[in-house]
Design an enzyme around this catalytic site. Structure first.
Site, PDB file in Angstrom:
ATOM      1  N   GLN A 172       0.855  -1.184   0.000  1.00  0.00           N
ATOM      2  CA  GLN A 172       0.000   0.000   0.000  1.00  0.00           C
ATOM      3  C   GLN A 172       0.894   1.239   0.000  1.00  0.00           C
ATOM      4  O   GLN A 172       1.631   1.468   0.954  1.00  0.00           O
ATOM      5  CB  GLN A 172      -0.861  -0.063   1.264  1.00  0.00           C
ATOM      6  CG  GLN A 172      -1.739   1.112   1.518  1.00  0.00           C
ATOM      7  CD  GLN A 172      -2.344   1.030   2.921  1.00  0.00           C
ATOM      8  OE1 GLN A 172      -2.635  -0.055   3.430  1.00  0.00           O
ATOM      9  NE2 GLN A 172      -2.516   2.158   3.558  1.00  0.00           N
ATOM     10  N   GLY A 173       0.859   2.018  -1.103  1.00  0.00           N
ATOM     11  CA  GLY A 173       1.746   3.183  -1.225  1.00  0.00           C
ATOM     12  C   GLY A 173       1.042   4.475  -0.885  1.00  0.00           C
ATOM     13  O   GLY A 173       0.582   5.191  -1.782  1.00  0.00           O
ATOM     14  N   GLU A 181      -9.013  -0.578   7.353  1.00  0.00           N
ATOM     15  CA  GLU A 181      -7.870  -0.732   8.246  1.00  0.00           C
ATOM     16  C   GLU A 181      -8.335  -0.654   9.696  1.00  0.00           C
ATOM     17  O   GLU A 181      -8.015  -1.476  10.530  1.00  0.00           O
ATOM     18  CB  GLU A 181      -6.851   0.382   7.956  1.00  0.00           C
ATOM     19  CG  GLU A 181      -5.601   0.308   8.782  1.00  0.00           C
ATOM     20  CD  GLU A 181      -4.471   1.142   8.171  1.00  0.00           C
ATOM     21  OE1 GLU A 181      -3.666   0.554   7.448  1.00  0.00           O
ATOM     22  OE2 GLU A 181      -4.415   2.344   8.415  1.00  0.00           O
ATOM     23  N   SER A 225       2.066   6.663   2.371  1.00  0.00           N
ATOM     24  CA  SER A 225       2.967   7.606   3.032  1.00  0.00           C
ATOM     25  C   SER A 225       4.129   8.029   2.135  1.00  0.00           C
ATOM     26  O   SER A 225       4.612   7.240   1.317  1.00  0.00           O
ATOM     27  CB  SER A 225       3.561   6.986   4.293  1.00  0.00           C
ATOM     28  OG  SER A 225       2.554   6.734   5.227  1.00  0.00           O
ATOM     29  N   SER A 251       5.307  -1.384   3.745  1.00  0.00           N
ATOM     30  CA  SER A 251       5.458  -2.781   4.173  1.00  0.00           C
ATOM     31  C   SER A 251       5.277  -3.703   2.981  1.00  0.00           C
ATOM     32  O   SER A 251       4.443  -3.434   2.115  1.00  0.00           O
ATOM     33  CB  SER A 251       4.409  -3.136   5.226  1.00  0.00           C
ATOM     34  OG  SER A 251       4.550  -2.293   6.334  1.00  0.00           O
ATOM     35  N   GLU A 261      -0.964  10.338  18.416  1.00  0.00           N
ATOM     36  CA  GLU A 261      -1.415  11.738  18.447  1.00  0.00           C
ATOM     37  C   GLU A 261      -2.588  11.943  17.490  1.00  0.00           C
ATOM     38  O   GLU A 261      -3.586  12.582  17.832  1.00  0.00           O
ATOM     39  CB  GLU A 261      -0.252  12.675  18.066  1.00  0.00           C
ATOM     40  CG  GLU A 261       0.836  12.783  19.127  1.00  0.00           C
ATOM     41  CD  GLU A 261       1.706  11.534  19.250  1.00  0.00           C
ATOM     42  OE1 GLU A 261       1.769  10.733  18.295  1.00  0.00           O
ATOM     43  OE2 GLU A 261       2.323  11.358  20.314  1.00  0.00           O
TER      44      GLU A 261
END
Lengths: 391, 375
Positions: free
Chosen positions: A128-129, A246, A131, A163, A374
């Site tokens: 999964q691209g 997710e 970030s 990943s 956060e």
């Protein structure tokens, strides 16, 4: 309140239990954490193939796409039985839990036919691209560009923390297709062949010493327009579909792994002696282990509660938004307790195949990956509690 | 599967919420905490009219015969209102009588408790302040056809308002459960002023208090298990009450963060404040998961119900206090005042943390079950 299973659910559970007891392979020798490499990777891929052939991969997918149309409760049963049987995880996890469901909800008939069966069988591994070096928590500010050239997009840019990219055959890639509109409105989701010319994968070495995620570079990579997932410039809503999956799925598998770690620590605490007595008799250690047990149990229960809410009302309840915080922060605390229980030996790569030291370090990433703590707290504060937006 | 209150339970909860908002607003809580007993007879009778004093008492003894999950749905609302008085104490005593009493004793006590005509409490702790039943050492010596109670009981909730005090004492090696009526000769009840004035604590002195042997709650030979189960019932109800308090504190704090302005913005727009609120939410919802499950497991007589109860109380004990800490911090100076109602909930959270054993006590219980009891 009724946590009892109905007859259909019991039947599902028993059928799965029988299959698992006959089919779970002997554990792979060596510690976890390097699932994506060499023989361990092949071991896991073969396992998923076997699971798929028996019809147990992608159970939540609709029957027409090779799944079982399992409802959420059955998915929870699936996870619990998987744990009970100590069955290995399914290697094509991103394909099964994130990308497959996204293709099912927004893909074309051709895309569904082309991609879904091979996700189930692990014949094609997915990454999964999302970030990028400058687009982490603020993913929508991504800068990897795709420019239309005839019936292809030409992709240039870089992804990071990807990943499975080093073994992946395909990637669900978010790219910027219109730089002249507000950031959420110029993004497109592409299905990219990782074997295309111009794709370079460079493993990132983590503080654990392992390389399970990567940098991925795209240099004039040509992607057919037919591989747009969803609509051009509507990639953000495709991404949200994926991220919703997710959030819905990540909690379930994790309990399995954590419970096993806790059970193993309990066993070690009875074996390791300090001051002539098993560590498990040390009152301070007992308090800490009990605290860990309690936290893990509450994660399990909250996860069950979130599943039950979605199962019965088809919308995620507010409790779902705390699951990520619960498990990631629990795991950090747990691995520290493990270090204290195990004593000086814990730091040795040769003790228990180095799994404790690996886990201890690996948990640092837990509060960063899949939405930092956060960001999770921002989401709770703004979307659940209705506090004003901070950015 | 449904990990939530059912529709009827939600309706019951809603009506309880409306009832307590009307019958027990903060002014009422403050009025009662200033009295000697924190008890209001009219309010208690209104609660009895709703059936809540006998909510889990079987119908044959005048109760509603509902489940523990139904009960916690109501008790959560008592916590939201910071209801003063002997509800948890009476529940504890009633649960004990239901388990250990004879048919006649159940009729004698549970009927008036259901009707709201009798309040009760349990005298368990002694000077050692240890919740473990092994620590009970007060003597109940046999003297002909009677027991004679001699010694002191400490930290007894609501003793001055209780019509009946069930005393856990020791006769020889055995635990005995002796019901003592409030005006019994030789019994002196002294208030020990404490942090939470809405649920008062007392020291009880027994100077040869005579209880006929036939009055002992001895219908079962499993006295220890009866006390443990009754305590677990009251404890999970207490946890639900703590949950209601956490919800009040969270809602009040979020509302304050939305409206209080500093540096020209609501303070709730600052992440430092947002994250405090998010943590309060996390703790409140985690507590709910643990409590609802424990109540359900107990009502299903699940063999692991005791462990679920320990998990719930261990978690709630720390969480209720911590939610209060964060709530005061977000409020700033106003949250530290006597005037603000946060103090009522903050103090209740501390007294509830201690009642039936704090987090450390219950972590020990968890450790015994998960470390020592290996299958």
């Amino acid at each position: 309140m009724d946590l009892n299973l109905n007859p259909d659910e019991l039947k599902f559970r028993d059928e799965l239990r029988v299959w698992l007891s006959a089919n779970v392979p002997a554990p792979f020798a060596g510690r976890g954490g390097e699932e994506e490499k060499g023989e361990h990777f092949e071991y896991l891929r073969a396992w998923q193939k076997k699971v798929c052939d028996a019809g147990w991969a992608g159970i939540s997918w609709p029957k027409e796409y090779g799944g079982r149309g399992a409802r959420l409760i059955e998915q929870a049963i699936f996870t619990e039985e998987w744990a009970r049987a100590e069955a290995p995880q399914l290697i094509n996890v991103l394909g099964l839990s994130l990308i497959g469901p996204t293709i099912i909800s927004v893909g074309t008939p051709e895309q569904k036919q082309r991609f879904l069966p091979k996700i189930l069988s692990a014949e094609e591994i997915w990454c999964q691209g999302f970030s990028e070096p400058n687009a982490g928590s603020d993913v929508a500010s991504l800068g990897t560009k795709a420019v239309l050239d005839g019936d292809h997009f030409v992709v240039n840019g870089q992804k990071i923390w990807t990943s499975l990219a080093h073994v992946a055959d395909w990637c669900l890639l978010l790219v910027r297709t219109d730089p002249n509109v507000p950031k959420h409105k110029g993004i497109t989701a592409l299905l990219v062949d990782m074997h295309s010319p111009g794709v370079t994968v460079r493993p990132l070495r983590q503080m654990t010493g392992d390389s399970s995620f990567n940098e991925v570079f795209f240099d004039n990579v040509r992607v057919p327009v037919a591989n747009v997932l969803g609509e051009v410039n509507k990639g953000w809503s495709t991404a949200i579909t994926t991220l919703m999956n997710e959030r819905a799925h990540l909690g379930t598998g994790i309990y399995v792994q954590f419970k096993r770690n806790l059970d193993l620590l309990l066993e070690r605490s009875r074996q390791i002696k300090r001051g002539g007595k098993p560590v498990s008799e040390d009152p301070v250690i007992r308090q800490k282990i009990a605290q860990a047990y309690m936290e893990l149990e509450i994660f399990r229960l909250t996860n069950t509660r979130a599943l039950s809410k979605m199962h019965n009302q088809s919308v995620p309840g507010p409790e779902g938004s705390i699951l990520k915080l619960q498990w990631s922060e629990y795991n950090q605390r747990f691995q520290q307790i493990a270090m204290e229980v195990l004593g000086p030996a814990a730091q040795l790569h040769g003790f228990d195949d180095g799994q404790w030291i690996f886990n201890y370090l690996r948990t640092r990433a837990n509060t960063i990956e899949a939405g930092t703590s956060e960001i999770q707290r921002n989401i709770v504060a703004e979307r659940v509690l209705g506090l004003p937006k901070s950015y | 599967m449904d990990f939530d209150l059912s529709k009827p339970q939600k309706l019951l909860q809603q009506s309880a919420r409306e009832f307590f908002a009307r019958a027990c607003p903060p002014e009422k809580v403050r009025e009662l905490m200033a009295t000697g007993t924190a008890f209001d007879d009219a309010l208690w009778r209104d609660m009895a009219d709703q059936g809540w004093t006998g909510l889990i008492i079987p119908e044959e003894y005048g109760g509603l015969g509902l489940s523990l999950v139904d009960l916690i749905a109501v008790v959560e609302e008592m916590g939201r209102a910071c209801l003063p008085g002997p509800f948890i104490s009476t529940l504890w005593a009633a649960s004990l009588i239901a388990r250990a009493g004879s048919e006649g004793q159940r009729k004698q006590y549970l009927e008036p408790i259901s009707m709201g005509e009798m309040k009760a409490t349990v005298a368990l702790l002694e000077e050692s302040a240890d919740w473990d039943l092994d620590a009970v050492s007060m003597r109940a010596d046999k003297d002909g056809k009677s027991y004679r109670l001699r010694g002191r009981k400490e930290f007894v909730n609501d003793a001055a308002v209780a019509d009946l005090i069930v005393v856990v004492a020791r006769s020889g090696e055995d635990l005995v459960l002796l019901p003592v009526e409030s005006g019994a000769a030789g019994l002196t009840i002294t208030e020990t002023p404490a942090i939470d004035a809405t649920r008062k604590l007392y020291s009880l002195e027994f100077e040869d208090v005579e209880v006929p042997e036939s009055s002992a709650l001895a219908f079962t030979t499993r006295i220890r298990e009866a006390v443990e189960e009754a305590t677990e019932t009251a404890m999970v109800a207490l946890c639900a009450e703590m949950l209601g308090g956490m919800e009040w504190t969270l809602a009040t704090t979020v509302e304050y963060a939305r409206t209080r302005q500093q540096f020209d913005k609501p303070i709730g727009a600052y992440q430092a404040v947002q994250h405090q609120c998010a943590d309060m939410f996390l703790m409140t919802e985690s507590a709910r998961s643990a409590i609802y499950y424990a109540a359900w497991a107990m009502s299903e007589k699940d063999p692991l119900a005791g462990l679920a109860g320990a998990v719930a109380k261990a978690y709630c004990s720390d969480a209720a206090r911590e939610v209060g800490n964060r709530g005061v911090q977000v409020h700033g100076g106003i949250g530290f005042t006597w005037e603000h109602n946060l103090q009522l909930y903050y103090k209740r959270a501390k007294s509830s943390e201690i009642l039936f054993g704090d987090a450390g006590y219950h972590r020990n219980a968890i450790a015994r079950k998960v470390i020592d009891e290996v299958e």
